[in-house]
Scaffold this motif. Sequence first.
Motif, PDB file in Angstrom:
ATOM      1  N   UNK A  72       5.937 -47.132 -22.590  1.00 38.32           N
ATOM      2  CA  UNK A  72       4.591 -47.378 -22.235  1.00 38.32           C
ATOM      3  C   UNK A  72       3.455 -45.632 -22.606  1.00 38.32           C
TER       4      UNK A  72
ATOM      5  N   UNK B 201      -0.024 -43.520 -23.526  1.00 39.18           N
ATOM      6  CA  UNK B 201      -1.087 -43.818 -24.506  1.00 39.18           C
ATOM      7  C   UNK B 201      -0.848 -41.792 -25.608  1.00 39.18           C
TER       8      UNK B 201
ATOM      9  N   UNK C 141      -6.175 -38.808 -29.953  1.00 38.69           N
ATOM     10  CA  UNK C 141      -6.468 -38.724 -31.380  1.00 38.69           C
ATOM     11  C   UNK C 141      -5.944 -37.571 -32.193  1.00 38.69           C
TER      12      UNK C 141
ATOM     13  N   UNK D 191       0.903 -36.441 -26.998  1.00 33.93           N
ATOM     14  CA  UNK D 191       1.213 -36.950 -26.218  1.00 33.93           C
ATOM     15  C   UNK D 191       0.906 -37.478 -24.835  1.00 33.93           C
ATOM     16  N   UNK D 192      -0.671 -37.578 -24.529  1.00 33.80           N
ATOM     17  CA  UNK D 192      -1.232 -38.043 -23.506  1.00 33.80           C
ATOM     18  C   UNK D 192      -0.292 -37.974 -22.091  1.00 33.80           C
ATOM     19  N   UNK D 193       0.337 -39.076 -21.990  1.00 30.04           N
ATOM     20  CA  UNK D 193       1.059 -40.361 -20.919  1.00 30.04           C
ATOM     21  C   UNK D 193       2.067 -40.709 -21.773  1.00 30.04           C
TER      22      UNK D 193
ATOM     23  N   UNK E 114      10.135 -48.141 -19.503  1.00 29.51           N
ATOM     24  CA  UNK E 114       9.637 -48.877 -17.854  1.00 29.51           C
ATOM     25  C   UNK E 114      11.045 -50.423 -18.855  1.00 29.51           C
TER      26      UNK E 114
ATOM     27  N   UNK F 131      14.104 -43.666  -9.941  1.00 34.48           N
ATOM     28  CA  UNK F 131      13.699 -44.350  -9.907  1.00 34.48           C
ATOM     29  C   UNK F 131      13.647 -45.979  -9.902  1.00 34.48           C
TER      30      UNK F 131
ATOM     31  N   UNK G 127      12.468 -46.521 -14.129  1.00 33.24           N
ATOM     32  CA  UNK G 127      11.182 -46.571 -15.068  1.00 33.24           C
ATOM     33  C   UNK G 127      12.140 -44.593 -15.490  1.00 33.24           C
TER      34      UNK G 127
ATOM     35  N   UNK H 242       8.380 -36.234 -18.839  1.00 33.10           N
ATOM     36  CA  UNK H 242       8.211 -36.764 -20.209  1.00 33.10           C
ATOM     37  C   UNK H 242       9.123 -36.462 -21.825  1.00 33.10           C
TER      38      UNK H 242
ATOM     39  N   UNK I 144      -9.549 -48.356 -29.793  1.00 34.45           N
ATOM     40  CA  UNK I 144      -8.155 -47.520 -29.583  1.00 34.45           C
ATOM     41  C   UNK I 144      -7.125 -48.549 -29.796  1.00 34.45           C
TER      42      UNK I 144
ATOM     43  N   UNK J  46      -3.760 -50.453 -30.460  1.00 33.42           N
ATOM     44  CA  UNK J  46      -2.603 -50.955 -29.522  1.00 33.42           C
ATOM     45  C   UNK J  46      -1.190 -51.156 -30.583  1.00 33.42           C
TER      46      UNK J  46
ATOM     47  N   UNK K  57       2.659 -51.179 -23.262  1.00 33.63           N
ATOM     48  CA  UNK K  57       1.074 -50.262 -23.269  1.00 33.63           C
ATOM     49  C   UNK K  57       1.041 -49.476 -24.366  1.00 33.63           C
TER      50      UNK K  57
ATOM     51  N   UNK L 254      -0.360 -46.816 -26.733  1.00 36.53           N
ATOM     52  CA  UNK L 254      -2.221 -47.070 -26.925  1.00 36.53           C
ATOM     53  C   UNK L 254      -2.462 -46.157 -27.637  1.00 36.53           C
TER      54      UNK L 254
ATOM     55  N   UNK M 230      -5.468 -43.563 -29.334  1.00 40.26           N
ATOM     56  CA  UNK M 230      -7.171 -43.286 -29.249  1.00 40.26           C
ATOM     57  C   UNK M 230      -7.049 -42.263 -30.415  1.00 40.26           C
TER      58      UNK M 230
END
Lengths: 364, 946
Positions: free
Chosen positions: A134, A136, A139, A143-145, A149, A176, A209, A213, A318, A320, A359, A361, A363
Amino acid sequence: MIHSLFLINCSGDIFLEKHWKSVVSQSVCDYFFEAQEKAADVENVPPVISTPHHYLISIYRDKLFFVSVIQTEVPPLFVIEFLHRVADTFQDYFGSSNVGDTLPTGQLSNIPWRRAGVKYTNNEAYFDVVEEIDAIIDKSGSTVFAEIQGVIDACIKLSGMPDLSLSFMNPRLLDDVSFHPCIRFKRWESERVLSFIPPDGNFRLISYRVSSQNLVAIPVYVKHCISFKENSSCGRFDITIGPKQNMGKTIEGITVTVHMPKVVLNMNLTPTQGSYTFDPVTKVLTWDVGKITPQKLPSLKGLVNLQSGAPKPEENPSLNIQFKIQQLAISGLKVNRLDMYGEKYKPFKGVKYVTKAGKFQVRT
Amino acid sequence: MTDSKYFTTTKKGEIFELKAELNSDKKEKKKEAVKKVIASMTVGKDVSALFPDVVNCMQTDNLELKKLVYLYLMNYAKSQPDMAIMAVNTFVKDCEDPNPLIRALAVRTMGCIRVDKITEYLCEPLRKCLKDEDPYVRKTAAVCVAKLHDINAQLVEDQGFLDTLKDLISDSNPMVVANAVAALSEIAESHPSSNLLDLNPQSINKLLTALNECTEWGQIFILDCLANYTPKDDREAQSICERVTPRLSHANSAVVLSAVKVLMKFMEMLSKDLDYYGTLLKKLAPPLVTLLSAEPELQYVALRNINLIVQKRPEILKHEMKVFFVKYNDPIYVKLEKLDIMIRLASQANIAQVLAELKEYATEVDVDFVRKAVRAIGRCAIKVEQSAERCVSTLLDLIQTKVNYVVQEAIVVIKDIFRKYPNKYESVIATLCENLDSLDEPEARAAMIWIVGEYAERIDNADELLESFLEGFHDESTQVQLQLLTAIVKLFLKKPTETQELVQQVLSLATQDSDNPDLRDRGYIYWRLLSTDPVAAKEVVLAEKPLISEETDLIEPTLLDELICYIGTLASVYHKPPSAFVEGGRGVVHKSLPPRTASSESTESPETAPAGAPSGDQPDVIPTQGDLLGDLLNLDLGPPVSGPPLATSSVQMGAVDLLGGGLDSLMGDEPEGIGGPNFVAPSAATVPANLGASMGSGLSDLFDLTSGVGTLSGSYVAPKAVWLPAMKAKGLEISGTFTRQVGSISMDLQLTNKALQVMTDFAIQFNRNSFGLAPAAPLQIHAPLSPNQTVEISLPLNTVGSVMKMEPLNNLQVAVKNNIDVFYFSTLYPLHILFVEDGKMDRQMFLATWKDIPNENEAQFQIRDCPLNAEAVSSRLQSSNIFTVAKRNVEGQDMLYQSLKLTNGIWVLAELRIQPGNPSFTLSLKCRAPEVSQHVYQAYETILKN
């Protein structure tokens, strides 16, 4: 607990209802339809709705709503989890065309999740380590996030009451983890070994999980340029995909999906590889890329036709991304060995790894 | 062969055909027939006519056939109660079958037949099954009791089934235990007062053992049941927590959340010094985050709960900001919840990331979400001061997009930013004014008008701007009208020469042409003010405004504590206690967190301050989370405030409504209560003389009064100060002070009724505080308090209450209730009331301790303008339990070495240097808990100067 259950299809027909205590009139579903109308999208219907006399807790699965009617204070997660299990069971039952003519019998056993007297001629234990990334990506490509998983799904066909121990090369990665009830928690706590008497057949052994990062490698990058000109009915669209941290494996099954802004009428694009479709009703662009060959990076370029006279779209869509990497768990998780106790035969064992986009994505 | 064939026969005369087949001698044929009957039944055909024939098939050894018949029975027994009795005999027989599966099946089916007539026949078989040798039968029977209870509660009680059920909690089989708990929980819900689930350490142990081995659903029931238990001490709490923690790794999210509930509740009892406390905090984060990767419905419920957890214990998730970042295809209900949590977690450390995200969201498609995102930027600016500038520039960027709803939201939040940081960002006003025409929503228009009025002197054409709004005055919403009225009055007071006509126009519009009483009232008040005393009008209307608070939508602390007890239930989704929404309020018992076991060490280990709360020497002006907003403002603002600072932080929050009191009506719908303080000012000007104490600042009252009334015996007692002004408490005025006499602390209160009605039913309660101060007896006011009557009362206090570190340390939050309402205020108590009588340290001990405490714990203060000599100082301090251990004379200076001990056992050592002839003393304080030093110094000041 659950008072009644209604199954509702996409066109709003209540095609099944089940009442446990007393019959609750179908009209209670009107509150649900009201909420459905308010939500722009079927997915946006709130899962907990209060009505003057009841609470409606619902899930949305495979284009069906499972709407349960509640009258007392209950843990909603209990209900939601339960509804998902009901949906799973339906899927199992109706999904296969071959329904046996003996109804399942609950068999008594000391281990609640395993039948007694299981017998196979070929004794096999297979494990699939499946990791989904997963992420995000913003631009600029940073890597934002990102997190992984992961799950280990098992297919165990072993006779008798086998007691298995699965150990990892690098169990520290797993901090985790959610376990199947069969796993002995104490052994894991003390030795970092998964010790369990498996259920018979297919089941999910653990899910985990990895979020730190620096551990999450991002296997692809996307170069993109999507722009709409002011006061003009067209725009430019240009995306290129390339491999990044792919650990030397081939990235395959790549699909890019883009929800274009409402004012986009049509798209005129040329892919260097694969094929694309644009649905002018839902405004969804799908580009089926296939494999990446590093020698020639796949790209998709062309023009976007906008509704004339409409203002230029504010939001940028965005992207995907879907992809798949065989024989690799991106977190680096590796199974060390599987030992079996309690039975005499020698089982056939196997572990498969695969990494997919979850997920994922980008941007623009 | 598939089962689908059973559904295909739809011929006429089918019923007769089936009847014949059911009565066939061949077993196979019978079974096929029953299957066809069941198939017809499930698609809604009426096959009830076959009841006797189907029931005849019940007597069989074939388990499959029996199951089918039972299925039929469950469906039709209700419509055919008389015939259902025919089945009773078979049930009784089946309950004695050698096969446990059949026994269980029979008892399960019995429970599902909801026919009153046959229930009493079922008691005997049920009783047997409850004591069956096979656990599978017992666990099925346990659930049957709950089902029976739903049909006929009295019968179940008379038959003693409840006691049998209670015994099953100690069963050797975990599934039986789990089902017994489930059944009892369900029964208890309709009998809130019954002690069905009265747990003791032994039964708890049984439950914890069963927890590891029962099914996931059973685990949920057991965990929910455990959460209602109150451990006797912190040790028991810890041992339960240790055994519950493994559940956090369960795959079922409901199990995880129920485990979180137990841990959050019992954690309350653990001392923060324990290593285990920290371990537990760390263990809670991963499972909560994992819940967010589940299906969206689960995510939603999880997020609502996380929202509560983040408010209660922000430290758990403070490093997990990123998991709350919104994905574009999240359902809207998930997006909005994530956004809310992001703001709650925003702090100086992560604000840059948060802002970048919010800006991203502000360009999304969904209008509701975009609006929320813009508002969130404003909330960030107000919450994290360091980020204000970046927030403002982000907002300006967004205004440049000219997207209508974005601009409007931005203006609304910029107004709040102006309120919070006056005279800092007004340079952007010009940009805002450019967008005046595009505003069509009342809230945005009102905000813009407020800005124009507030900064009229800096906006050249303020009068033109306001005049343009005035044209359609009657078409505006009340919010805008009120704001416009105030803004024009402000403008007039600032630029009286050019705007006389305008103000007359708006006053006449408001007072003569309006049907709205709020608007008319406000218009008249302004009119009279302006016409009788323009100077006073200026003081009132242009008075300095109180600061606004950072968190406008925090849940009130007591409600939050209650909701923590309801984690995982509907209450946690609605953020309301069940009494507020469960139908009929049936079965609702208020739950509360267990008190922390008082530990003398706990004040020495400061709690991590909530995210974003700066900690400095000066008490913070903005209350930290959970504080009672307005009252702290009142205490801490200090002298420069003209007029009493009011709690007008927000109208959205429940607690503030209580504080607002009678002002609400004056303030009308005004969004942030700007008008509020203005109206009150004149009355305040006349009040102080009567009260003998300034209403301005509690701090100055406590410490700066020069007219001392200190007693020689016993500790110094400060004169009473007003703690709760009458206008904030619907007419109840409370002033008070603290005393310490021969070892007992009391709070001396003076209650005055300034309302027109009689007040009765007084009660008082303290929030947890740094030293565990709590009332030792209830507030005893026997006679009702009639209007204008005053009563003096001394409330004895002890220090065995719950401990929570407050900011400032000596902050005490108090709730007072009477027949009218509940009122909240907070006050600062002088630390010397906590100095105990046996605070004199032995000389040797003193020396050793002084050396032992590290130098960085030493704090030095100056006490100025104190004319006393060493003797007098020593004796005066001694009467307040500061003891002189030794005295030396070094180079003409008197050195007093003193010790004192606080009620919680903390020692403070002092060295007081006095130079004869110099009224300034130097005070050095050493203490293992250096945060008390500042307050001890203040105590010295107070005692020596009075």
